[in-house]
Design a protein around this motif. Structure first.
Motif, short mmCIF file in Angstrom:
data_model
loop_
_atom_site.label_atom_id
_atom_site.label_comp_id
_atom_site.label_asym_id
_atom_site.label_seq_id
_atom_site.Cartn_x
_atom_site.Cartn_y
_atom_site.Cartn_z
N TYR A 14 -4.72 2.11 6.81
CA TYR A 14 -5.11 1.14 5.87
C TYR A 14 -4.26 -0.21 4.92
O TYR A 14 -2.74 0.83 4.84
N GLU A 61 0.76 -1.24 0.18
CA GLU A 61 -0.14 0.16 0.07
C GLU A 61 1.00 0.84 0.10
O GLU A 61 1.61 1.00 0.52
N TRP A 114 -10.05 -2.92 0.69
CA TRP A 114 -9.35 -2.23 1.87
C TRP A 114 -10.39 -2.73 2.62
O TRP A 114 -11.04 -2.57 3.12
N CYS A 116 -2.26 0.53 -4.49
CA CYS A 116 -2.38 -0.66 -3.87
C CYS A 116 -1.80 -1.62 -4.79
O CYS A 116 -2.50 -2.24 -5.68
N CYS A 146 -5.07 -3.13 1.93
CA CYS A 146 -5.49 -3.69 0.99
C CYS A 146 -5.18 -5.48 1.44
O CYS A 146 -4.13 -6.00 2.18
#
Length: 123
Positions: free
Chosen positions: A94, A6, A36, A22, A96
């Motif tokens: 965050y 990411e 995500w 990603c 993926c």
């Protein structure tokens, strides 16, 4: 097995936008669905959005619907998360990941996690 990295996180003011990327390595990327997720400090992993292997079907968490858009380009081995109208409560790392079961929002149903990218939204 696909490996995911990411990027694109950062610090943004409330109401602003960011686009996360990603990028995948491995021959199977174009055959897998990608999602995500995010994790805020002291909170559980939370599903955000997912996109099917062919870039067609998508689904979103209610908390981001209408503000975030997931997309992909298999020729570039990349999935993006466009985040608009950001709120302080969107602050999180965050990630993926690959959903093992299409339609699931449970973190236990995701695998092949990347290392994450930090998104901080200031008020």
């Amino acid at each position: 097995q696909v490996q995911l990295v990411e990027s694109g996180g950062g610090l943004v003011q409330a109401g602003g936008s960011l686009r996360l990327s990603c990028t995948a390595s491995g021959p199977s990327f174009r055959d897998v669905n990608i999602a995500w997720t995010r994790q805020a400090p002291g909170k559980e992993q939370q599903f955000v959005a997912a996109i099917a292997w062919n870039g067609g079907p998508t689904y979103y968490a209610n908390s981001v619907k209408g503000r975030f858009t997931i997309s992909r380009d298999n020729a570039k081995n990349t999935v993006w998360l466009q985040m608009n109208s950001l709120k302080p409560e969107d602050t999180a790392v965050y990630y993926c990941a690959v959903p093992k079961r299409w339609g699931s929002t449970e973190s236990a149903d995701f695998g092949s996690w990347g290392q994450g990218t930090q998104v901080t939204v200031s008020s």
